[in-house]
Structure formats: structure tokens, C-alpha cells
Motif scaffolding. Structure first.
Motif, PDB file in Angstrom:
ATOM      1  N   MET A   4       0.817  -1.214   0.000  1.00 17.94           N
ATOM      2  CA  MET A   4       0.000   0.000   0.000  1.00 17.94           C
ATOM      3  C   MET A   4       0.856   1.272   0.000  1.00 17.94           C
ATOM      4  N   LYS A   5       1.974   1.213  -0.694  1.00 14.63           N
ATOM      5  CA  LYS A   5       2.862   2.376  -0.766  1.00 14.63           C
ATOM      6  C   LYS A   5       2.155   3.601  -1.336  1.00 14.63           C
ATOM      7  N   LYS A   6       1.072   3.382  -2.103  1.00  6.23           N
ATOM      8  CA  LYS A   6       0.359   4.514  -2.699  1.00  6.23           C
ATOM      9  C   LYS A   6      -0.229   5.431  -1.650  1.00  6.23           C
ATOM     10  N   PHE A   7      -0.403   4.939  -0.413  1.00  5.35           N
ATOM     11  CA  PHE A   7      -0.955   5.764   0.658  1.00  5.35           C
ATOM     12  C   PHE A   7       0.114   6.203   1.653  1.00  5.35           C
ATOM     13  N   HIS A   8       1.369   6.182   1.215  1.00  9.85           N
ATOM     14  CA  HIS A   8       2.452   6.792   1.977  1.00  9.85           C
ATOM     15  C   HIS A   8       2.589   8.241   1.510  1.00  9.85           C
ATOM     16  N   GLY A   9       2.909   9.135   2.438  1.00  7.55           N
ATOM     17  CA  GLY A   9       3.120  10.530   2.062  1.00  7.55           C
ATOM     18  C   GLY A   9       1.942  11.401   2.432  1.00  7.55           C
ATOM     19  N   THR A  10       1.633  12.358   1.580  1.00  8.13           N
ATOM     20  CA  THR A  10       0.600  13.360   1.857  1.00  8.13           C
ATOM     21  C   THR A  10      -0.670  13.065   1.088  1.00  8.13           C
ATOM     22  N   GLY A  11      -1.714  12.743   1.816  1.00  3.96           N
ATOM     23  CA  GLY A  11      -3.057  12.723   1.256  1.00  3.96           C
ATOM     24  C   GLY A  11      -3.761  14.010   1.651  1.00  3.96           C
ATOM     25  N   VAL A  12      -4.619  14.510   0.809  1.00  6.55           N
ATOM     26  CA  VAL A  12      -5.353  15.736   1.121  1.00  6.55           C
ATOM     27  C   VAL A  12      -6.841  15.435   1.161  1.00  6.55           C
ATOM     28  N   ALA A  13      -7.470  15.811   2.270  1.00  4.45           N
ATOM     29  CA  ALA A  13      -8.919  15.702   2.410  1.00  4.45           C
ATOM     30  C   ALA A  13      -9.546  16.907   1.717  1.00  4.45           C
ATOM     31  N   LEU A  14     -10.020  16.701   0.502  1.00  2.00           N
ATOM     32  CA  LEU A  14     -10.489  17.801  -0.344  1.00  2.00           C
ATOM     33  C   LEU A  14     -11.649  18.562   0.280  1.00  2.00           C
ATOM     34  N   VAL A  15     -11.598  19.887   0.217  1.00  2.34           N
ATOM     35  CA  VAL A  15     -12.788  20.682   0.501  1.00  2.34           C
ATOM     36  C   VAL A  15     -13.755  20.517  -0.668  1.00  2.34           C
ATOM     37  N   THR A  16     -15.021  20.797  -0.414  1.00  2.00           N
ATOM     38  CA  THR A  16     -16.003  20.872  -1.492  1.00  2.00           C
ATOM     39  C   THR A  16     -16.300  22.338  -1.749  1.00  2.00           C
ATOM     40  N   PRO A  17     -15.842  22.898  -2.853  1.00  2.00           N
ATOM     41  CA  PRO A  17     -16.142  24.304  -3.136  1.00  2.00           C
ATOM     42  C   PRO A  17     -17.635  24.502  -3.412  1.00  2.00           C
ATOM     43  N   PHE A  18     -18.176  25.589  -2.884  1.00  2.00           N
ATOM     44  CA  PHE A  18     -19.570  25.944  -3.137  1.00  2.00           C
ATOM     45  C   PHE A  18     -19.639  27.335  -3.751  1.00  2.00           C
ATOM     46  N   ASN A  19     -20.648  27.526  -4.604  1.00  2.00           N
ATOM     47  CA  ASN A  19     -20.974  28.865  -5.082  1.00  2.00           C
ATOM     48  C   ASN A  19     -21.708  29.624  -3.984  1.00  2.00           C
ATOM     49  N   ALA A  20     -21.893  30.931  -4.204  1.00  2.00           N
ATOM     50  CA  ALA A  20     -22.551  31.758  -3.198  1.00  2.00           C
ATOM     51  C   ALA A  20     -23.978  31.299  -2.916  1.00  2.00           C
ATOM     52  N   ASP A  21     -24.620  30.660  -3.886  1.00  2.00           N
ATOM     53  CA  ASP A  21     -25.990  30.185  -3.693  1.00  2.00           C
ATOM     54  C   ASP A  21     -26.047  28.800  -3.052  1.00  2.00           C
ATOM     55  N   GLY A  22     -24.898  28.241  -2.689  1.00  2.30           N
ATOM     56  CA  GLY A  22     -24.855  26.947  -2.027  1.00  2.30           C
ATOM     57  C   GLY A  22     -24.692  25.762  -2.952  1.00  2.30           C
ATOM     58  N   SER A  23     -24.749  25.975  -4.251  1.00  7.89           N
ATOM     59  CA  SER A  23     -24.552  24.867  -5.193  1.00  7.89           C
ATOM     60  C   SER A  23     -23.071  24.509  -5.263  1.00  7.89           C
ATOM     61  N   VAL A  24     -22.787  23.280  -5.700  1.00  9.68           N
ATOM     62  CA  VAL A  24     -21.395  22.828  -5.798  1.00  9.68           C
ATOM     63  C   VAL A  24     -20.692  23.569  -6.930  1.00  9.68           C
ATOM     64  N   GLY A  61       6.792   5.885  13.197  1.00  9.92           N
ATOM     65  CA  GLY A  61       6.543   4.866  12.194  1.00  9.92           C
ATOM     66  C   GLY A  61       5.303   5.092  11.348  1.00  9.92           C
ATOM     67  N   ALA A  62       4.585   6.190  11.569  1.00 16.09           N
ATOM     68  CA  ALA A  62       3.461   6.515  10.689  1.00 16.09           C
ATOM     69  C   ALA A  62       3.976   6.746   9.270  1.00 16.09           C
ATOM     70  N   VAL A  63       3.075   6.546   8.284  1.00 17.61           N
ATOM     71  CA  VAL A  63       3.508   6.607   6.887  1.00 17.61           C
ATOM     72  C   VAL A  63       3.120   7.915   6.197  1.00 17.61           C
ATOM     73  N   GLY A  64       2.565   8.862   6.941  1.00 17.31           N
ATOM     74  CA  GLY A  64       2.204  10.136   6.331  1.00 17.31           C
ATOM     75  C   GLY A  64       1.023  10.771   7.023  1.00 17.31           C
ATOM     76  N   VAL A  65       0.290  11.574   6.274  1.00 16.99           N
ATOM     77  CA  VAL A  65      -0.796  12.376   6.826  1.00 16.99           C
ATOM     78  C   VAL A  65      -1.938  12.442   5.818  1.00 16.99           C
ATOM     79  N   ILE A  66      -3.163  12.516   6.323  1.00 18.89           N
ATOM     80  CA  ILE A  66      -4.293  12.966   5.514  1.00 18.89           C
ATOM     81  C   ILE A  66      -4.621  14.353   6.032  1.00 18.89           C
ATOM     82  N   SER A  67      -4.399  15.351   5.212  1.00 19.24           N
ATOM     83  CA  SER A  67      -4.242  16.735   5.649  1.00 19.24           C
ATOM     84  C   SER A  67      -5.418  17.632   5.290  1.00 19.24           C
ATOM     85  N   VAL A  68      -5.617  18.638   6.136  1.00 15.05           N
ATOM     86  CA  VAL A  68      -6.511  19.761   5.840  1.00 15.05           C
ATOM     87  C   VAL A  68      -5.727  20.888   5.185  1.00 15.05           C
TER      88      VAL A  68
END
Length: 294
Positions: A1-21, A201-208
Motif C-alpha cells: 500500500m505504498k500509494k498511501f504513503h506521504g501526503t493525502g489531502v482531504a479535499l474541501v467541497t467548493p460551493f458557489n454563493a448560492d450553495g450549489s457545488v 513509524g506513521a507513513v504520512g498524513v491525511i491533511s486539511v
């Protein structure tokens, strides 16, 4: 599972001003993070405001994210909740192409005992065609996945491959590292403790904060994984103050303010979350400008 070593990013969901995605903003964000050399992306975790999205919106966001990513980085889908049967069904029916794992937060609000947490993940594991990452975040769920339960799940279910640990409890981290199977992944769920967790020994972070500062954060995490902590510490310390600003008035309001300043997407959120105050926004802009200018 080396693909999950390093920096993962927990994506924000961008919204328009009217609340739509805001799909244009989401496209810009995905490309920005890939250009910033992060290792993988997590779609619709807590930072993605998943609790305010309906099933159709979630499916469309997952599909759009996979389309824009186009196989460039591994993708993880966030699917969690406090109704075990419903989550197990959602996991069973998750058929979106391009995803390589599911991240599932432990049940919130109903505060199950450790046996209940074990049985919850057992039910999910038995329905999942994808590998599972546990997510322990007691500050949000009001219950903790103990080190014993984590390691029991890791031993009993081969498709449970790791845990995003955001308890902040280093005694718990030590126990997990001591008792887990060798290939089970310990991943930091808190940006400020990623460096010391990797030293254990942790393999990285899932980041904000990686949403706003992918280049800076991923560079620091790579140094840690290479054992170059003397070089990583100054970068870590610079990011600690920024992280504090990101959470002063709640996540993801802070990081969305930084993303708006960077021109990636707007800072709109869905209620009950609201934008940061004007004073904090000025501090975030100043800090973002300083770090990105260095």
C-alpha cells in the motif's frame, strides 16, 4: 500500500454563493494539488462537508473528481456515519471507477462500546470491494477507537489496511505501532502531529492544510519519511502557526478562506458552517501570503 504513503489531502467541497457545488473550483483545486506534488486525494471526508451533501451530489462529486484526476493520483472516497446498515449498503453499492480505497469515520453521536465499533467495521469490511481505512477522530465522534480495537480489526480483516488517527493520544499511537500487523498503515489525521507520528513509524498524513499549501506540506512530509528530520523541523514549525489559524473558527472555514485568497475557489460553506470572521480572514491572508512567498 505504498500509494498511501506521504501526503493525502482531504479535499474541501467548493460551493458557489448560492450553495450549489462549484465544479470549476473543484477542478482548479484538484489540479492545484496534483501540481503541488501530493501523493493522493480523499474525496468527501469531514473537510468535504459530506454531511451536508445528498446522495446524488456525493455521487456526482466522486465521479467528477475521478474524471478530473484521470488516474494521476490514487483516490480515496469518504463514506462514514452512525447507521451501520446504511453505511455497509453504501459501501457495497460504491461502484465509482477510479477509487482505490474507502475512508470511514467511526460512528458519531451514539457512542458505541468498543465491541460495537468492532462489529460496525466488521459489517462494512464484509461488504466492501475496496480496501478500508479506519478513521478515529474522537473530537468529532465523541468516542475513541482504542488501540486494541484497531489492531484487532487489522488482524481479523485483510481489507482493513490502515487507520487515519486523529486522537492526539501518543500513548495510543505507541500501542498501535507496537501491536499492529507489519503492513498496517498508521496515518496522521492531524497536521500538527504528522512529524512526530512519522518518527514513530506513521507513513504520512491525511491533511486539511494541504488544500492550501500542498507544495510546502508534501515537501516536509517527504523529508520526514526520508528520516531527514533536522531539515523538516523548520518547515513543520512554520506550518504549525498556519494550522492553528485554519482551525480557530472551525474546519473547513479557515482553509477555504486561504483558498479564496489563492484564487482556487470561493470561501462559501453550507450551514451550519459559516465563513471565518473578518479579523481571522486578515490573519489567514497574511499567513498564506508569507508562506507562499517564501
Amino acid at each position: 500500500m505504498k500509494k498511501f504513503h506521504g501526503t493525502g489531502v482531504a479535499l474541501v467541497t467548493p460551493f458557489n454563493a448560492d450553495g450549489s457545488v462549484d465544479y470549476d473550483g473543484l477542478r482548479k483545486l484538484i489540479n492545484y494539488l496534483i501540481d503541488g506534488k501530493v501523493e493522493y486525494l480523499v474525496s468527501l471526508g469531514t473537510t468535504g462537508e459530506a454531511s451536508t451533501l445528498n446522495k446524488d451530489e456525493k455521487k456526482k462529486i466522486w465521479e467528477f473528481t475521478a474524471e478530473v484526476n484521470s488516474g494521476r493520483l490514487p483516490l480515496v472516497a469518504g463514506i462514514g456515519g452512525n447507521d451501520t446498515a446504511a453505511i455497509a449498503e453504501d459501501v457495497k453499492n460504491f461502484k465509482v471507477a477510479g477509487y482505490e480505497a474507502i475512508l470511514s469515520a467511526s460512528p458519531y453521536y451514539n457512542k458505541p462500546a468498543q465491541e460495537g465499533i468492532y462489529q460496525h467495521y466488521k459489517a462494512i469490511s464484509e461488504q466492501s470491494e475496496l480496501p478500508l481505512l479506519l478513521y478515529n477522530v474522537p473530537g468529532r465522534t465523541a468516542s475513541n477507537i482504542s488501540a486494541e480495537t484497531t489492531c484487532r480489526l487489522a488482524e481479523d480483516f485483510k481489507n482493513i489496511i490502515g487507520i487515519k488517527e486523529a486522537s492526539g493520544n501518543f500513548d495510543q499511537f505507541n500501542q498501535i505501532m507496537r501491536d499492529k500487523p507489519g503492513d498496517f498503515l498508521l496515518i496522521s489525521g492531524d497536521d500538527p502531529v504528522a512529524l512526530p507520528m512519522i518518527s514513530l513509524g506513521a507513513v504520512g498524513v491525511i491533511s486539511v492544510i494541504g488544500n492550501a499549501l500542498p507544495t510546502q506540506l508534501s515537501a516536509m512530509i517527504r523529508l520526514c519519511l526520508e528520516g531527514r528530520f533536522a531539515e523538516a523541523v523548520p518547515l513543520h514549525l512554520e506550518l504549525v502557526g498556519f494550522t492553528r489559524l485554519m482551525f480557530n473558527e472551525g474546519n473547513p472555514a479557515g482553509v477555504k478562506a486561504a483558498l479564496e485568497y489563492l484564487g482556487i475557489c470561493g470561501d462559501s460553506l453550507r450551514l451550519p458552517l459559516v465563513k471565518v470572521s473578518p479579523g481571522l480572514k486578515r490573519e489567514i491572508i497574511t499567513a498564506t501570503n508569507k508562506i507562499t512567498a517564501d
